[in-house]
Design a protein around this motif. Sequence first.
Motif, short mmCIF file in Angstrom:
data_model
loop_
_atom_site.label_atom_id
_atom_site.label_comp_id
_atom_site.label_asym_id
_atom_site.label_seq_id
_atom_site.Cartn_x
_atom_site.Cartn_y
_atom_site.Cartn_z
N HIS A 1 1.01 -1.43 -0.08
CA HIS A 1 -0.12 0.14 -0.21
C HIS A 1 0.90 1.24 -0.10
O HIS A 1 1.87 1.18 0.73
N LEU A 2 0.57 2.48 -0.81
CA LEU A 2 1.37 3.62 -0.90
C LEU A 2 0.48 4.72 -0.63
O LEU A 2 -0.50 4.99 -0.85
N ALA A 3 0.86 5.37 0.59
CA ALA A 3 0.26 6.56 1.11
C ALA A 3 1.19 7.61 1.22
O ALA A 3 2.23 7.97 1.74
N PRO A 4 0.82 8.60 0.30
CA PRO A 4 1.46 9.99 0.11
C PRO A 4 1.09 10.60 1.20
O PRO A 4 -0.15 11.04 1.41
N ILE A 5 1.97 11.42 1.93
CA ILE A 5 1.59 12.21 3.11
C ILE A 5 2.58 13.21 3.23
O ILE A 5 3.83 13.28 2.81
N PRO A 6 2.21 14.27 3.82
CA PRO A 6 3.12 15.60 4.06
C PRO A 6 3.99 15.20 5.16
O PRO A 6 3.62 14.48 5.88
N THR A 7 5.27 15.44 4.81
CA THR A 7 6.14 15.03 5.71
C THR A 7 6.00 15.37 7.06
O THR A 7 6.19 16.69 7.30
N PRO A 8 5.93 14.63 8.23
CA PRO A 8 5.67 15.22 9.50
C PRO A 8 6.96 16.01 10.00
O PRO A 8 8.12 15.82 9.55
N ALA A 9 6.40 17.23 10.62
CA ALA A 9 7.26 18.00 11.24
C ALA A 9 8.38 17.43 12.12
O ALA A 9 8.34 16.67 12.84
N GLY A 10 9.71 17.97 11.67
CA GLY A 10 10.80 17.46 12.33
C GLY A 10 11.46 15.86 12.09
O GLY A 10 12.47 15.43 12.62
N LEU A 11 10.81 15.21 11.03
CA LEU A 11 11.12 14.10 10.65
C LEU A 11 12.48 13.93 10.24
O LEU A 11 13.55 13.01 10.48
N PHE A 12 12.83 14.87 9.29
CA PHE A 12 14.38 14.91 8.79
C PHE A 12 14.96 16.15 9.22
O PHE A 12 16.24 16.43 8.52
N ASP A 13 14.67 16.83 10.34
CA ASP A 13 15.70 17.83 10.85
C ASP A 13 17.00 17.09 11.43
O ASP A 13 16.92 16.04 11.82
N ALA A 14 17.78 17.95 11.33
CA ALA A 14 19.22 17.57 11.89
C ALA A 14 19.17 17.62 13.39
O ALA A 14 18.44 18.29 14.08
N ARG A 15 19.68 16.38 13.90
CA ARG A 15 19.53 15.96 15.21
C ARG A 15 20.78 14.91 15.66
O ARG A 15 20.87 14.23 14.71
N PRO A 16 21.21 15.20 16.88
CA PRO A 16 22.20 13.82 17.00
C PRO A 16 21.22 12.39 17.26
O PRO A 16 20.00 12.47 17.62
N VAL A 17 22.14 11.26 16.89
CA VAL A 17 21.12 10.25 16.68
C VAL A 17 21.84 8.87 17.72
O VAL A 17 21.23 8.24 17.91
N ILE A 18 23.08 9.34 18.11
CA ILE A 18 23.63 8.40 19.07
C ILE A 18 23.25 8.36 20.58
O ILE A 18 23.13 9.58 21.20
N GLU A 19 22.45 7.43 21.09
CA GLU A 19 21.86 7.52 22.37
C GLU A 19 23.11 7.17 23.18
O GLU A 19 22.93 7.86 24.30
N TYR A 20 23.66 6.13 23.05
CA TYR A 20 24.86 5.63 24.08
C TYR A 20 26.19 5.70 23.43
O TYR A 20 26.52 4.90 22.51
N PRO A 21 27.01 6.57 23.81
CA PRO A 21 28.35 6.81 23.10
C PRO A 21 29.41 5.52 23.63
O PRO A 21 29.05 4.90 24.75
N VAL A 22 30.23 5.10 22.78
CA VAL A 22 31.19 4.07 22.94
C VAL A 22 32.44 4.60 22.24
O VAL A 22 32.28 5.28 21.40
N ASP A 23 33.49 4.27 22.82
CA ASP A 23 34.87 4.30 22.21
C ASP A 23 35.64 3.17 22.07
O ASP A 23 36.22 2.43 22.73
N ALA A 24 35.74 2.89 20.70
CA ALA A 24 36.55 1.65 20.20
C ALA A 24 36.75 1.92 18.99
O ALA A 24 36.25 2.24 17.95
N ILE A 25 38.07 1.44 18.38
CA ILE A 25 38.67 1.53 17.09
C ILE A 25 39.27 0.33 16.83
O ILE A 25 39.88 -0.49 17.30
#
Length: 885
Positions: free
Chosen positions: A569-593
Amino acid sequence: MWAENTMQQSINPNRQIHIRALVLLTGILVIAALFRFIWLDYAPAGGHGDVSWLGINALDWVDRGIWPFYVREMYSPEFFPVYLTGLLLPLTGVAYLPLRIITAAAGVLFVAFLYPATYWLIGPKQPIELRVRAGLLSALAGAVSLHIIAMNRLGMESPPFLTVVTLLTWLTAMAWWRSDETGRYRRWALAGAALGLAQYIYLPARLLPVVLILWIIHGYLTDRARLKNSFKGWLVMAFVSFLITLPAILLFISVPESFSGRADAGTATTGGWVWEYDTTASGGVVGLTLAKLGLTLQAFGISWQGPYNIMNQPMLGPVFFLGLLLALAFMIRTPTRVMYAWPLLAIPVLLITDIISGAIIEIHALHQMGVLPYACILAGIGLAQIGDLSFIRHHPRYKLVLTAGVLVAALVPPISGMNTYLNTVIPAQYADPESSWRRAQTDVDLAARLNAEPERAYLLPYSEYLRPDVAWNLAAQFRQRQSAISADGSLQIDNPPAEITIIQMQQPERARHDGHAVHTDPHLWVLLHANTIYLLPPISEPQIDSLGAALAETPTENLVDRSGQVIAHLAPIPTPAGLFDARPVIEYPVDAIFNDEIRLLGYSINSRDLKPGGKSFVTLYWQALKPPAEDYEIFAQVWNDQQEAISSAHEFPFNGMYRSRIWLPEEVVATHHWLEMPEELSHGRYTLVSGLFRYLRNENVVVSGAQADAQLNLVRIPDLRYPLPALTAAEILAPLDEVVPFGDTLELVGLDVTIDGMQRPLDNLSAQAGELLSLTLSWNTVQQPAADYSLFIHLSSDDNSPPLAQFDGIIGQGYPTGAWRSGERIASEASLQLPVDLPAGTYKLLIGIYDWQTGARLQPPQTEVSPYTDGRYLVATLSIGAPSG
């Protein structure tokens, strides 16, 4: 003029035979090409994940400059289709067609090579008419076999094996029979080149040296003079083959798993080693082998039951199966001839692959492809020798009737069968809803619909993009692939769309072609926008709600596949506010290389609290510090405190659709992993373990960093748990009048003491020497503890003397404080054994909390009753009575 021509023919009749043969062979090749190329974009129906994997690798070569040698997703060094596909892409575009063109063209070459292979196997000691006639009939057998035609139309990496085996047979036989002529070493070198080439085509090529050894042994037993004369030639062949195969040999030596990696990764159905599975129901390995051999004998000319076959067609049509039987009958007179012995020695060896692969009673067309050239050759030889029978040779009319009969019998069945296949079978497959998803037609139709309007932006479920057939076909219009996370760990979409079309699949958990489990999650999507596929991080719960609210108000378009069923099913909708706004995405940081190439920046998880039988969904965030040198597998596991893995996921990033070699330093890549918990799960603390894995070397990639375990080369993140139920106020058996804080981490809110099963009050606590004090301590977690704290209990007579009795142990045992969260109330148990010789009197019962690794104590409050500053707290005084009697 007529006299001159007649004189020329009498002088060089062989030349005329070869010219006629060339004309006839050309006609046979035209027939072969027609059968293989007709409606090639239409049949076979649907798609195939292996073909799509090859296509994706071709894109990575053409678009990203990644030169594959070992195609890791395919577990075998089959790189020729990758490069050939890349060369065809500018002409054909992204489709199955370029890969099918490759296998179809290889099929025509296979037919062409059958002629000289048969011609030289028969050898110069036989009449040239027989050699030519047998060669043409063998070529015709290969040209019109519906089974072989189907193999040549697949677009997979293995059908060209037919071609190279036939080429090897031709060149080796020619070198054998011409080993005493000028240029013999050149011919042996060409044969060696064919053998070396075969090693890069398909796994059964590993068996070709065994075939050649058997041919040498046959020469030793039947024609030692020729073997002696050709011995140096065999060495030249071996040397040239070695040189060409050397890169693969070095790979096999340095990475032994690569030698048989494809079979090692198989299953009982797809071709894993037979001895790895329970074959009791099939009569054990012996019973299974005999059953497979029985099916194989039928498959030569009666019926084929197994994968990759059309209409149960056998290897050979009826007339050519008759030729095969005649060849076996004629062999009785001269069993040692090369034309019989070499094919019959090769067939059992090249059947080994299928015999030892898979643990179900069926034969596999791809595994048996090496047999097909020799079946065609024997069929051609058998039919050709009918013409040498005396009553045929001396009656031209019989010969004409026989030739016409063979042609009719050879051509009518495949023409009829191909007509049925293209006009009945294939349309039925397209129209069959059950067939649609099994043949990946659902994936093809989905991608075709989205490609039809590339100007729109689509939100496609992540689980759909993991299907190679979807990813490959989408590349026709959405060729660019990239992460949607910038190098600083923020979501970044260039010119985000104002409207998106959400794709909702009718059967999102339909089976995948590779048998891997399908995991769907409303948090996971990929964005198709501006000819680019953006690999998104998980969206949040409020964003899921906003999508749901918009969907509830939007009429949907049904996507109907070629079978007439609704697949999405294909549903065209207006993009919800803030869906693609710039934002940090990492919830818990880790340090490993890892290997100084890739950094693990952090992770997110649907819940750090595990549930028995539940699924934990983990996203790991990676950043390439420089272009990675190879494709790594990512593993994510959950370990208990005994370092036992209770759940595990190992996979190439995005199922190979966005593998590590194409990661860019300018982006952060989010990979998603599902970890299913066992139904029997003990309460306690668990550790998320992750890392990069070199699949073929069976080793973890070296890692360093704060959370790295340098010994095991993995990352430990001990943030998971299966929590105990939190205590309610009513469940605290003996609440204290005043809460006792220990530092700013824990509070003692209750203390229950029992002696011999009897609860004793704290304000009047008494016991006898030798008795056991059992304590239940109720804790309130002010903030998440930084360590697994231990508890000590001291029984002291005064403030300065060593304890007369004491207890030391981790608080919570299997559920240590490091797993506790702020706001929780947890009970722990402890016990104190009183000495049997403890004198009567009054003693102090003191407790304290400390980090056993450092010895540091959490400071309780100082009071008039408990004035200590060394981390001890007086919870009660204990009266020890005089011994009775």
